[in-house]
Design an enzyme around this catalytic site. Structure first.
Site, short mmCIF file in Angstrom:
data_model
loop_
_atom_site.label_atom_id
_atom_site.label_comp_id
_atom_site.label_asym_id
_atom_site.label_seq_id
_atom_site.Cartn_x
_atom_site.Cartn_y
_atom_site.Cartn_z
N GLU A 191 -7.94 2.61 11.04
CA GLU A 191 -8.52 2.82 9.73
C GLU A 191 -8.86 1.55 9.30
OE1 GLU A 191 -7.32 1.95 6.86
OE2 GLU A 191 -5.27 1.39 7.24
N THR A 249 1.01 -1.11 0.04
CA THR A 249 -0.08 -0.05 -0.07
C THR A 249 0.85 1.31 0.06
OG1 THR A 249 -0.22 0.38 2.36
CG2 THR A 249 -1.64 -1.19 1.62
N CYS A 250 0.27 2.28 -0.06
CA CYS A 250 1.01 3.73 0.14
C CYS A 250 1.92 3.75 1.33
CB CYS A 250 0.10 4.97 -0.09
SG CYS A 250 -1.03 4.84 0.96
N SER A 300 -1.21 1.35 11.38
CA SER A 300 -1.68 2.05 10.62
C SER A 300 -1.52 3.55 11.08
CB SER A 300 -3.27 2.10 10.18
OG SER A 300 -3.62 1.08 9.64
N GLN A 355 -9.36 0.22 6.16
CA GLN A 355 -9.10 -0.08 4.86
C GLN A 355 -8.12 -1.08 4.90
OE1 GLN A 355 -9.57 3.10 5.77
NE2 GLN A 355 -11.45 3.94 4.67
N GLY A 405 -11.41 18.74 -4.95
CA GLY A 405 -10.18 18.69 -4.77
C GLY A 405 -9.89 17.47 -3.81
N GLU A 406 -8.52 17.09 -3.17
CA GLU A 406 -8.45 15.83 -2.49
C GLU A 406 -9.24 15.92 -1.21
OE1 GLU A 406 -4.52 13.90 -0.29
OE2 GLU A 406 -4.36 15.70 -1.40
N MET A 407 -9.37 16.72 -0.43
CA MET A 407 -10.29 16.88 0.62
C MET A 407 -11.59 16.61 0.45
SD MET A 407 -9.73 17.68 3.90
CE MET A 407 -8.70 18.97 4.36
#
Length: 431
Positions: free
Chosen positions: A110, A49-50, A105, A112, A187-189
């Site tokens: 989280e 993952t990132c 995490s 995910q 946007g991202e948010m």
């Protein structure tokens, strides 16, 4: 084979380093195909993952896994060693459970990551890279993650802006499934806000962005979960009355949602409640709208205060979760020992059955030749008894020579327990 967890994450490596050892699906499928002939690399799952790249494997050579990661990504193994962590057996299982539970995490608790691990396991299975034993380890980790989620509060409090907005909408409105949401700026948010609200099951999403192509891109992402409509930015005021929830984050130097526009929208809505969330700095929404009845206005500072408090509560809940994971890891070890004992017992039963059949066949052959039945039965019982007692006697001798006297005492207690059960069974037979 030992169970190994080896990798890097946001605690041990920079973004640049994590990018260098990231794996995508296509490359992993190719690499799995190449490792099938290597018994130390053909039973593993890769989670990428990132924030982390980790390999979970059943292997006799942990160094082979380390070198495989380095070679697959063109990195010097000594460079990799400065960032990598590795755990084995119980510690590896505990780490996997912590990761699956969201305790390791970047965003504590989280959910995910659990889905990402399940996807990684599924990918490895498609390449026949997962043995039943490795699959059992992962299934237990999923069980642990579910226990943590249901028995602790580690995931109950919003600690991201997107999630906080979604939870706020659920608190203000009783029927989330009937809500229309307007996203002002894609946007991202606001993308995170939109995704969280879509996952909650809102009825409709209006996306308003200065660049229509960007709005349409977000709309396409959301279209499988919610009814989406893109509106031009100059039509914002005209569509404001349609929205129950408005989340704005434009980055504009000037306000984009004005008092007069909100007042007019309320009138058109017959004063049904509106939730306005201003995530922009400078602010997008005229602060005076808070004076209007039926309007709930929240700014980024309001949400940040909630998030800080929630994060504190999650950290407290994480202590309970860590205790639970530790208990589950101990239980896993016990379960594995019980299963292993069961397998050994079955082996011994198979051995005993083979000896019984062999002695019986020999005795039947002797009977056919005219041997004395009474003498033959006596010899049969002696031979069978000696063969069955050979292995336990050997265990007693080895335990007596061992430095740990507890093992010998355990064997002695076990035998005494067996004798007691035998006497009780004999007593019950004649009563």
């Amino acid at each position: 084979m030992g169970f190994l967890a080896l990798g890097v994450n946001h605690h041990t490596a920079s973004v640049e380093m994590r990018e260098k050892i990231a794996f995508n699906t296509e490359r992993l499928l190719t690499l799995f195909e190449q490792t099938k002939q290597n018994q130390n690399l053909n039973n593993m799952v890769v989670v990428s993952t990132c924030n982390r790249t980790e390999v979970y494997a059943l292997t006799e050579q942990p160094d082979d896994v380390l070198h495989w990661i380095a070679q697959s990504n063109g990195i010097d193994v000594n460079t990799l060693l400065r960032h990598v962590y590795h755990y084995e057996n119980v510690q590896a299982m505990t780490h996997l459970m912590r990761v699956a539970s969201g305790l390791d995490s970047l965003m504590l608790g989280e959910p995910q990551i659990l889905g990402q691990i399940k996807s990684a396991l599924a990918l490895a299975k498609t390449s026949d890279n997962v043995s039943p034993q490795l699959n059992r380890l992962f299934e237990y980790a999923f069980y642990a993650a579910k226990k943590v989620r249901t028995e602790t509060a580690v995931g109950e409090h919003a600690i991201s802006m997107g999630y906080a907005v979604a939870q706020l909408a659920a608190q203000v409105f009783s029927h989330v499934s009937q809500l229309t949401v307007m996203i002002v700026a894609a946007g991202e948010m606001n993308t995170l806000v939109a995704k969280h609200l879509a996952e909650m099951g809102v009825a409709k999403m209006l996306i308003c962005n200065r660049t229509r192509a960007k709005a349409e891109h977000l709309a396409q992402e959301l279209s499988t979960r919610v009814d989406v409509e893109v509106i031009d930015f100059d039509q914002l005021d005209a569509n404001l009355a349609r929205a129950d929830v408005v989340s704005s984050c434009t980055g504009s130097l000037h306000q984009v949602i004005h008092y007069a526009a909100v007042k007019q929208a309320l009138k058109q809505r017959k004063y049904q409640p509106m939730l306005l969330v201003d995530l922009a700095v400078p602010r997008d929404i005229d602060s005076k709208v808070e004076q209007l009845d039926s309007v709930y206005l929240y700014g980024i500072d309001d949400l940040q205060a909630v998030i800080d408090e929630n994060l504190s509560q999650r950290r407290q809940a994480a202590l309970d979760a860590e205790v639970l994971v530790s208990q589950l890891a101990s239980q896993f070890v016990i379960n594995e020992k019980v299963q292993q004992a069961g397998e050994e017992i079955q082996h011994y039963r198979d051995y005993a059955e083979q000896q019984r059949i062999r002695e019986l066949e020999f005795a039947l052959q002797q009977l056919k030749k005219g041997a004395d039945a009474e003498q033959l039965l006596t010899q049969l019982s002696h031979r069978l008894s000696n063969k069955m007692l050979h292995i336990p006697s050997k265990l007693f001798r080895e335990a007596a020579k061992a430095e740990d006297p507890a093992h010998y005492e355990w064997l002695k207690d076990t035998v005494q327990s067996v004798e007691a059960h035998s006497r009780e069974a004999k007593k019950n037979k004649y009563e």
